[in-house]
Design an enzyme around this catalytic site. Structure first.
Site, PDB file in Angstrom:
ATOM      1  N   GLY A 234       0.817  -1.212   0.000  1.00 26.07           N
ATOM      2  CA  GLY A 234       0.000   0.000   0.000  1.00 26.07           C
ATOM      3  C   GLY A 234       0.850   1.262   0.000  1.00 26.07           C
TER       4      GLY A 234
ATOM      5  N   LEU B 120       1.317   3.660   2.296  1.00 31.01           N
ATOM      6  CA  LEU B 120       2.152   3.854   3.485  1.00 31.01           C
ATOM      7  C   LEU B 120       3.148   2.701   3.642  1.00 31.01           C
ATOM      8  CD1 LEU B 120       2.608   5.757   5.858  1.00 31.01           C
ATOM      9  CD2 LEU B 120       0.879   4.499   7.136  1.00 31.01           C
TER      10      LEU B 120
ATOM     11  N   ASP C  10      -2.399 -12.565   5.031  1.00 29.08           N
ATOM     12  CA  ASP C  10      -3.694 -11.922   5.255  1.00 29.08           C
ATOM     13  C   ASP C  10      -3.817 -11.730   6.760  1.00 29.08           C
ATOM     14  OD1 ASP C  10      -6.343 -11.364   5.793  1.00 29.08           O
ATOM     15  OD2 ASP C  10      -7.110 -12.625   4.179  1.00 29.08           O
ATOM     16  N   ILE C  11      -3.832 -10.493   7.196  1.00 30.83           N
ATOM     17  CA  ILE C  11      -3.773 -10.257   8.650  1.00 30.83           C
ATOM     18  C   ILE C  11      -5.057 -10.676   9.368  1.00 30.83           C
ATOM     19  CG2 ILE C  11      -2.010  -8.439   8.508  1.00 30.83           C
ATOM     20  CD1 ILE C  11      -4.341  -6.427   9.142  1.00 30.83           C
TER      21      ILE C  11
ATOM     22  N   ASP D 290      -7.853  10.254  11.466  1.00 26.98           N
ATOM     23  CA  ASP D 290      -8.601  11.432  11.949  1.00 26.98           C
ATOM     24  C   ASP D 290     -10.105  11.147  12.032  1.00 26.98           C
ATOM     25  OD1 ASP D 290      -8.295  11.250   9.042  1.00 26.98           O
ATOM     26  OD2 ASP D 290      -9.578  13.021   8.966  1.00 26.98           O
TER      27      ASP D 290
ATOM     28  N   TYR E 155     -16.250   2.639   9.212  1.00 25.51           N
ATOM     29  CA  TYR E 155     -14.780   2.697   9.086  1.00 25.51           C
ATOM     30  C   TYR E 155     -14.181   3.340  10.334  1.00 25.51           C
ATOM     31  CZ  TYR E 155     -10.242   4.590   7.684  1.00 25.51           C
ATOM     32  OH  TYR E 155      -8.907   4.943   7.656  1.00 25.51           O
TER      33      TYR E 155
ATOM     34  N   LYS F 136     -11.621   1.732  13.071  1.00 22.69           N
ATOM     35  CA  LYS F 136     -10.279   2.264  13.325  1.00 22.69           C
ATOM     36  C   LYS F 136     -10.077   2.550  14.821  1.00 22.69           C
ATOM     37  CE  LYS F 136      -7.472   2.884  10.707  1.00 22.69           C
ATOM     38  NZ  LYS F 136      -6.461   1.909  10.193  1.00 22.69           N
TER      39      LYS F 136
HETATM   40  N1  LIG Z   1      -5.007   6.860   2.981  1.00 25.42           N
HETATM   41  C1  LIG Z   1      -5.350   7.751   3.903  1.00 25.42           C
HETATM   42  O1  LIG Z   1      -5.592   8.933   3.608  1.00 25.42           O
HETATM   43  C2  LIG Z   1      -5.453   7.326   5.341  1.00 25.42           C
HETATM   44  C3  LIG Z   1      -6.050   8.206   6.249  1.00 25.42           C
HETATM   45  C4  LIG Z   1      -6.124   7.834   7.594  1.00 25.42           C
HETATM   46  C5  LIG Z   1      -5.604   6.620   8.011  1.00 25.42           C
HETATM   47  N2  LIG Z   1      -5.040   5.780   7.095  1.00 25.42           N
HETATM   48  C6  LIG Z   1      -4.512   4.505   7.583  1.00 25.42           C
HETATM   49  O2  LIG Z   1      -3.158   4.354   7.181  1.00 25.42           O
HETATM   50  C7  LIG Z   1      -2.886   2.973   6.937  1.00 25.42           C
HETATM   51  C8  LIG Z   1      -2.279   2.807   5.552  1.00 25.42           C
HETATM   52  O3  LIG Z   1      -3.157   3.344   4.575  1.00 25.42           O
HETATM   53  P1  LIG Z   1      -2.767   3.420   3.015  1.00 25.42           P
HETATM   54  O4  LIG Z   1      -3.278   4.705   2.488  1.00 25.42           O
HETATM   55  O5  LIG Z   1      -1.341   3.061   2.807  1.00 25.42           O
HETATM   56  O6  LIG Z   1      -3.694   2.261   2.460  1.00 25.42           O
HETATM   57  P2  LIG Z   1      -3.605   1.446   1.074  1.00 25.42           P
HETATM   58  O7  LIG Z   1      -2.735   2.134   0.096  1.00 25.42           O
HETATM   59  O8  LIG Z   1      -5.024   1.155   0.738  1.00 25.42           O
HETATM   60  O9  LIG Z   1      -2.865   0.126   1.535  1.00 25.42           O
HETATM   61  C9  LIG Z   1      -3.467  -0.777   2.418  1.00 25.42           C
HETATM   62  C10 LIG Z   1      -2.859  -2.111   2.160  1.00 25.42           C
HETATM   63  O10 LIG Z   1      -3.449  -3.033   3.068  1.00 25.42           O
HETATM   64  C11 LIG Z   1      -3.641  -4.246   2.355  1.00 25.42           C
HETATM   65  N3  LIG Z   1      -4.648  -5.073   2.999  1.00 25.42           N
HETATM   66  C12 LIG Z   1      -5.988  -4.911   3.016  1.00 25.42           C
HETATM   67  N4  LIG Z   1      -6.577  -5.919   3.687  1.00 25.42           N
HETATM   68  C13 LIG Z   1      -5.565  -6.729   4.097  1.00 25.42           C
HETATM   69  C14 LIG Z   1      -5.516  -7.936   4.821  1.00 25.42           C
HETATM   70  N5  LIG Z   1      -6.633  -8.540   5.255  1.00 25.42           N
HETATM   71  N6  LIG Z   1      -4.309  -8.508   5.071  1.00 25.42           N
HETATM   72  C15 LIG Z   1      -3.172  -7.924   4.640  1.00 25.42           C
HETATM   73  N7  LIG Z   1      -3.146  -6.775   3.924  1.00 25.42           N
HETATM   74  C16 LIG Z   1      -4.336  -6.197   3.663  1.00 25.42           C
HETATM   75  C17 LIG Z   1      -4.059  -3.803   0.975  1.00 25.42           C
HETATM   76  O11 LIG Z   1      -3.894  -4.869   0.071  1.00 25.42           O
HETATM   77  P3  LIG Z   1      -4.819  -4.970  -1.247  1.00 25.42           P
HETATM   78  O12 LIG Z   1      -4.321  -3.876  -2.149  1.00 25.42           O
HETATM   79  O13 LIG Z   1      -4.563  -6.325  -1.748  1.00 25.42           O
HETATM   80  O14 LIG Z   1      -6.228  -4.728  -0.798  1.00 25.42           O
HETATM   81  C18 LIG Z   1      -3.115  -2.638   0.736  1.00 25.42           C
HETATM   82  O15 LIG Z   1      -1.908  -3.042   0.156  1.00 25.42           O
HETATM   83  C19 LIG Z   1      -4.204   2.238   7.165  1.00 25.42           C
HETATM   84  O16 LIG Z   1      -4.260   1.778   8.485  1.00 25.42           O
HETATM   85  C20 LIG Z   1      -5.232   3.321   6.989  1.00 25.42           C
HETATM   86  O17 LIG Z   1      -6.447   3.049   7.678  1.00 25.42           O
HETATM   87  C21 LIG Z   1      -4.951   6.102   5.784  1.00 25.42           C
END
Ligand SMILES: NC(=O)c1ccc[n+]([C@@H]2O[C@H](COP(=O)([O-])OP(=O)(O)OC[C@H]3O[C@@H](n4cnc5c(N)ncnc54)[C@H](OP(=O)(O)O)[C@@H]3O)[C@@H](O)[C@H]2O)c1
Length: 302
Positions: free
Chosen positions: A20, A22, A45-46, A111, A134, A138
């Site tokens: 992903g 991050l 898969d977590i 947030d 969601y 979280k």
């Molecule tokens: N993006 C934002 O603006 C934002 C804002 C607030 C908080 N966050 C938090 O920051 C963290 C990282 O976000 P991000 O933007 O990097 O998200 P992202 O780009 O959507 O990446 C999330 C990753 O988690 C993987 N994933 C989903 N379900 C899974 C599972 N069951 N087992 C293992 N891997 C799994 C996804 O794989 P697949 O691609 O195969 O689904 C994806 O690679 C998350 O905790 C998110 O809630 C993000």
């Protein structure tokens, strides 16, 4: 090496959700001098608690950085069980596995745990009031992560940076629209503190290296702005005349409720010795970076 002794170099770091936005930044940052085990969803898969326990016992990590998340806020309204499984109950399994491995756990929250009714940046002491599936998932994930003996929960928001394959974030949609000279809808009534993934990864590492106490930290770039203001700054940095279509969240009629005001106070992070750069300079670094190099660790400006 004992977890949480302040060292990162030479540690064994497992990153879950490594493909992903991050996750990729974390792998780049920690990969500079630690031994990183990057686990995508295919690798682990977590939500499979047994697999989590077995894999983490086998990897013997010093630090586990959980970047996996079920992040489609609107879809989550229709499939709450999956959001809870990934964002909450899987974190409980990771916390247990971290304790068994003697590892520190780093987890990321949002947030969205706040209702957005505030008129000054939220601190870690402010009461959460989640208003979507969601957001509730979280918040639960935060509580479960904090059950681990040594854990850091970092609330991030409006992440920007190089995305994994097939994913485009809000900020990149604006960048693409402005570059294409297309009309770009932008919220005028949602205020956020954007966070550049390279800076969040840097801050995560600094927090651990500085031997800061575990717990909850807000981790975003300094400052806050509406999405319209962010779009105007993007246009300025790109040297383009933007065609912005101002919209309100009510007009967009989104399925899940979003906080209108999400500025996060980062003074606790600063007091731990991790001073985040402003969102404008972070944006300038992101947009100015060579696309080929995006996602690699970057040195922060002084
Ligand atoms: N993006 C934002 O603006 C934002 C804002 C607030 C908080 N966050 C938090 O920051 C963290 C990282 O976000 P991000 O933007 O990097 O998200 P992202 O780009 O959507 O990446 C999330 C990753 O988690 C993987 N994933 C989903 N379900 C899974 C599972 N069951 N087992 C293992 N891997 C799994 C996804 O794989 P697949 O691609 O195969 O689904 C994806 O690679 C998350 O905790 C998110 O809630 C993000």
């Amino acid at each position: 090496m004992a977890a949480g002794d302040g060292r990162v170099a030479g540690c064994r770091v497992v990153v879950t959700g490594a493909a992903g936005r991050l996750g990729r930044a974390m792998c780049a940052e920690f990969g500079r001098d630690a031994s990183v085990v990057a686990l995508t969803r295919t690798d682990l898969d977590i939500t499979d608690g047994r697999a989590v326990g077995a894999r983490l016992a086998a990897e013997r990590p010093d630090i586990i950085v959980n970047c996996a998340g079920d992040n489609d806020v609107d879809l989550a309204e229709g499939r709450p069980v999956r959001a809870l499984e990934v964002n909450a109950f899987a974190v409980k399994a990771l916390a247990r596995a971290a304790d068994e491995a003697g590892a520190a756990l780093v987890h990321f929250s949002s947030d969205f745990v706040f209702d957005g009714e505030a008129s000054r940046p939220y601190t870690e002491a402010d009461e959460p009031n989640p208003r979507s599936v969601y957001a509730a998932s979280k918040l639960l994930g935060e509580w479960f992560a904090l059950e681990a003996r040594r854990s850091f929960v970092l609330r991030v928001e409006s992440l920007f940076g190089p995305a994994g394959a097939g994913r485009v974030g809000s900020l990149d949609r604006i960048v693409e629209g402005i570059r294409a000279g297309a009309p770009v809808p932008v919220f005028v009534d949602r205020t956020v503190s954007p966070a550049y993934v390279a800076d969040v990864a840097w801050a995560t590492r600094r927090l651990i290296e500085g031997a800061a106490p575990g717990g909850l930290y807000h981790c975003v770039n300094a400052g806050a702005a509406t999405w319209r203001e962010i779009a105007l700054e993007i246009a300025r940095l790109l040297g383009r005349e933007p065609r912005l279509t101002p919209i309100t969240m009510d007009q967009a009629a989104l399925r899940a409720s979003r906080p209108r005001y999400s500025a996060l106070d980062i003074s606790k992070l600063g007091a731990a010795g991790v001073v985040m750069p402003g969102w404008q300079t972070a944006l300038a670094r992101y947009l100015g970076s060579d696309p080929e190099k995006r996602g690699q660790a970057e040195t922060l400006e002084a």
